[in-house]
Design a protein around this motif. Sequence first.
Motif, PDB file in Angstrom:
ATOM      1  N   ASP A   1      -7.529   1.040  -7.009  1.00 50.15           N
ATOM      2  CA  ASP A   1      -6.960   1.267  -5.678  1.00 50.15           C
ATOM      3  C   ASP A   1      -5.295   1.681  -5.816  1.00 50.15           C
ATOM      4  N   ASN A   2      -4.880   2.343  -6.873  1.00 47.94           N
ATOM      5  CA  ASN A   2      -3.499   2.727  -6.972  1.00 47.94           C
ATOM      6  C   ASN A   2      -2.358   1.688  -7.208  1.00 47.94           C
ATOM      7  N   ARG A   3      -3.051   0.353  -7.145  1.00 48.76           N
ATOM      8  CA  ARG A   3      -2.028  -0.578  -7.142  1.00 48.76           C
ATOM      9  C   ARG A   3      -1.408  -0.752  -8.327  1.00 48.76           C
ATOM     10  N   ILE A   4      -0.367  -1.326  -8.772  1.00 47.51           N
ATOM     11  CA  ILE A   4       0.430  -1.368  -9.974  1.00 47.51           C
ATOM     12  C   ILE A   4       0.326  -2.754 -10.577  1.00 47.51           C
ATOM     13  N   VAL A   5       0.079  -3.035 -11.721  1.00 47.82           N
ATOM     14  CA  VAL A   5       0.192  -4.468 -12.311  1.00 47.82           C
ATOM     15  C   VAL A   5       1.179  -4.277 -13.599  1.00 47.82           C
ATOM     16  N   LEU A   6       1.424  -5.407 -14.128  1.00 46.31           N
ATOM     17  CA  LEU A   6       2.500  -5.432 -15.161  1.00 46.31           C
ATOM     18  C   LEU A   6       1.588  -4.717 -16.286  1.00 46.31           C
ATOM     19  N   PRO A   7       2.421  -3.995 -17.220  1.00 48.84           N
ATOM     20  CA  PRO A   7       1.905  -3.509 -18.475  1.00 48.84           C
ATOM     21  C   PRO A   7       1.345  -4.283 -19.593  1.00 48.84           C
ATOM     22  N   ILE A   8       0.108  -3.933 -20.265  1.00 46.28           N
ATOM     23  CA  ILE A   8      -0.663  -4.787 -21.198  1.00 46.28           C
ATOM     24  C   ILE A   8      -0.127  -4.140 -22.464  1.00 46.28           C
ATOM     25  N   ALA A   9       0.428  -5.125 -23.035  1.00 52.05           N
ATOM     26  CA  ALA A   9       0.920  -4.847 -24.608  1.00 52.05           C
ATOM     27  C   ALA A   9      -0.345  -4.559 -25.546  1.00 52.05           C
ATOM     28  N   VAL A  10      -0.269  -3.357 -26.360  1.00 51.68           N
ATOM     29  CA  VAL A  10      -1.415  -3.192 -27.234  1.00 51.68           C
ATOM     30  C   VAL A  10      -0.731  -3.174 -28.617  1.00 51.68           C
ATOM     31  N   ASP A  11      -1.444  -3.212 -29.715  1.00 60.82           N
ATOM     32  CA  ASP A  11      -1.120  -2.790 -30.955  1.00 60.82           C
ATOM     33  C   ASP A  11      -1.324  -1.427 -31.246  1.00 60.82           C
ATOM     34  N   GLN A  12      -1.231  -0.858 -32.615  1.00 60.07           N
ATOM     35  CA  GLN A  12      -1.167   0.311 -32.818  1.00 60.07           C
ATOM     36  C   GLN A  12      -2.804   0.868 -32.877  1.00 60.07           C
ATOM     37  N   HIS A  13      -3.895   0.049 -32.588  1.00 62.72           N
ATOM     38  CA  HIS A  13      -5.105   0.417 -32.475  1.00 62.72           C
ATOM     39  C   HIS A  13      -5.562   0.268 -31.202  1.00 62.72           C
ATOM     40  N   GLY A  14      -4.662   0.185 -30.276  1.00 62.34           N
ATOM     41  CA  GLY A  14      -4.952   0.091 -28.833  1.00 62.34           C
ATOM     42  C   GLY A  14      -5.680  -1.388 -28.405  1.00 62.34           C
ATOM     43  N   GLU A  15      -5.919  -2.192 -29.403  1.00 64.12           N
ATOM     44  CA  GLU A  15      -6.369  -3.417 -28.833  1.00 64.12           C
ATOM     45  C   GLU A  15      -5.238  -4.626 -28.004  1.00 64.12           C
ATOM     46  N   ASN A  16      -5.979  -5.006 -27.151  1.00 64.30           N
ATOM     47  CA  ASN A  16      -5.089  -5.941 -26.235  1.00 64.30           C
ATOM     48  C   ASN A  16      -4.445  -7.220 -26.836  1.00 64.30           C
ATOM     49  N   LEU A  17      -3.111  -7.173 -26.990  1.00 69.42           N
ATOM     50  CA  LEU A  17      -2.374  -8.295 -27.440  1.00 69.42           C
ATOM     51  C   LEU A  17      -2.027  -9.391 -26.564  1.00 69.42           C
ATOM     52  N   ILE A  18      -2.367 -10.705 -27.214  1.00 65.82           N
ATOM     53  CA  ILE A  18      -2.247 -12.041 -26.256  1.00 65.82           C
ATOM     54  C   ILE A  18      -1.126 -12.461 -26.506  1.00 65.82           C
ATOM     55  N   GLU A  19      -0.099 -12.615 -25.750  1.00 68.60           N
ATOM     56  CA  GLU A  19       1.030 -13.290 -25.843  1.00 68.60           C
ATOM     57  C   GLU A  19       0.719 -14.775 -25.960  1.00 68.60           C
TER      58      GLU A  19
ATOM     59  N   ARG B   1       1.119  -1.192   0.008  1.00 69.63           N
ATOM     60  CA  ARG B   1       0.019   0.001  -0.011  1.00 69.63           C
ATOM     61  C   ARG B   1       0.803   1.271   0.145  1.00 69.63           C
ATOM     62  N   PHE B   2       1.919   1.271   0.551  1.00 70.21           N
ATOM     63  CA  PHE B   2       2.831   2.444   0.734  1.00 70.21           C
ATOM     64  C   PHE B   2       3.459   2.774  -0.674  1.00 70.21           C
ATOM     65  N   TYR B   3       3.866   1.750  -1.491  1.00 71.58           N
ATOM     66  CA  TYR B   3       4.351   2.135  -2.878  1.00 71.58           C
ATOM     67  C   TYR B   3       3.254   1.872  -3.818  1.00 71.58           C
ATOM     68  N   GLY B   4       2.204   1.370  -3.686  1.00 72.07           N
ATOM     69  CA  GLY B   4       1.207   1.488  -4.418  1.00 72.07           C
ATOM     70  C   GLY B   4       1.492   0.261  -5.700  1.00 72.07           C
ATOM     71  N   ILE B   5       2.174  -0.826  -5.305  1.00 77.63           N
ATOM     72  CA  ILE B   5       2.462  -1.853  -6.298  1.00 77.63           C
ATOM     73  C   ILE B   5       1.857  -3.312  -5.450  1.00 77.63           C
ATOM     74  N   SER B   6       1.304  -3.950  -6.294  1.00 72.75           N
ATOM     75  CA  SER B   6       0.842  -5.274  -5.740  1.00 72.75           C
ATOM     76  C   SER B   6       2.027  -6.044  -5.092  1.00 72.75           C
ATOM     77  N   ILE B   7       1.693  -6.852  -4.090  1.00 71.60           N
ATOM     78  CA  ILE B   7       2.243  -7.833  -3.530  1.00 71.60           C
ATOM     79  C   ILE B   7       3.093  -8.643  -4.322  1.00 71.60           C
ATOM     80  N   ASP B   8       2.229  -9.564  -5.201  1.00 74.51           N
ATOM     81  CA  ASP B   8       2.987 -10.303  -6.275  1.00 74.51           C
ATOM     82  C   ASP B   8       4.153  -9.777  -6.895  1.00 74.51           C
ATOM     83  N   LEU B   9       3.923  -8.542  -7.648  1.00 71.51           N
ATOM     84  CA  LEU B   9       5.042  -7.848  -8.148  1.00 71.51           C
ATOM     85  C   LEU B   9       6.277  -7.629  -7.421  1.00 71.51           C
ATOM     86  N   LEU B  10       5.874  -7.263  -6.044  1.00 70.20           N
ATOM     87  CA  LEU B  10       6.994  -6.965  -4.876  1.00 70.20           C
ATOM     88  C   LEU B  10       7.872  -8.235  -4.857  1.00 70.20           C
ATOM     89  N   LEU B  11       7.076  -9.078  -4.844  1.00 72.20           N
ATOM     90  CA  LEU B  11       7.938 -10.540  -4.522  1.00 72.20           C
ATOM     91  C   LEU B  11       8.495 -11.181  -5.750  1.00 72.20           C
TER      92      LEU B  11
END
Length: 252
Positions: A80-98, A53-63
């Motif tokens: 709630d201001n937590r941070i998760v990994l970036p979501i890759a998107v294409d040039q149209h802003g669509e979510n890319l699935i790895e 909560r202090f850094y606004g980053i999820s426990i999963d990412l911290l660990l």
Amino acid sequence: MSIFSDNLRYLRESRNESQQKTAEALDIKRGRYEPYESGKVEPPYEMLVRLSRFYGISIDLLLTVDLRKYDIEDMLRLADNRIVLPIAVDQHGENLIEVVPHKARLGYASGYADPEFIESLQTLSLPFLRNGKFRAFPASGDSMPPHRDSSYIIGKHLENLGDVSDGKTYILVTKNDGIVYKRLSRNANSSFTASSDNIVYAPYVVEYREILEVWEFVCSIETEAFAPDDVDVETVRGMFQELRKEIRGLRG
């Protein structure tokens, strides 16, 4: 030092704060904080929550994720201001699935937190999958009919194990078994029972601490047509059972 302790040092120094000032902000003494940052002591659960909560980053990412490899300002912020990994998107802003290929299956458990490994994966886009982070994993074996080795199973990333629902299927990434696809049931002792739809395979217990990632099953892609010899009574029965379960899940 662990990834966690490296992350604590990196986050503190990125704010240009001393250990003393950070400890005061956390309402603890510097002598208690310093061992967390040096890796000498693992913090208890309540301190992990406080640091998250202090850094606004999820426990999963911290660990589990080396935050030095990311630009935190570019990461996705939740409500709630937590941070998760970036979501890759294409040039149209669509979510890319790895797409994790079969050849990368064994290395995924060690590379899942490495941005270079993830960026090396090919991607696809499905317009009906939105509002979440999705990834495609190769099916393996015959433990979960009707999915075959030629299938790719697409899952939606769950940040918290508390979001797992009993009886549904998930892709688990674990320290010991790598990528597995199982039906989960929650136990009382911080573990799941992982079951296969093929009764030949016995259920087994997966401890929470063994789990690196969990992805909720949303759909699958079959890359090869069924050969006539493949379609037996049990295969068809399994396909209809899975279909009924998916329909019930949609209605729920």
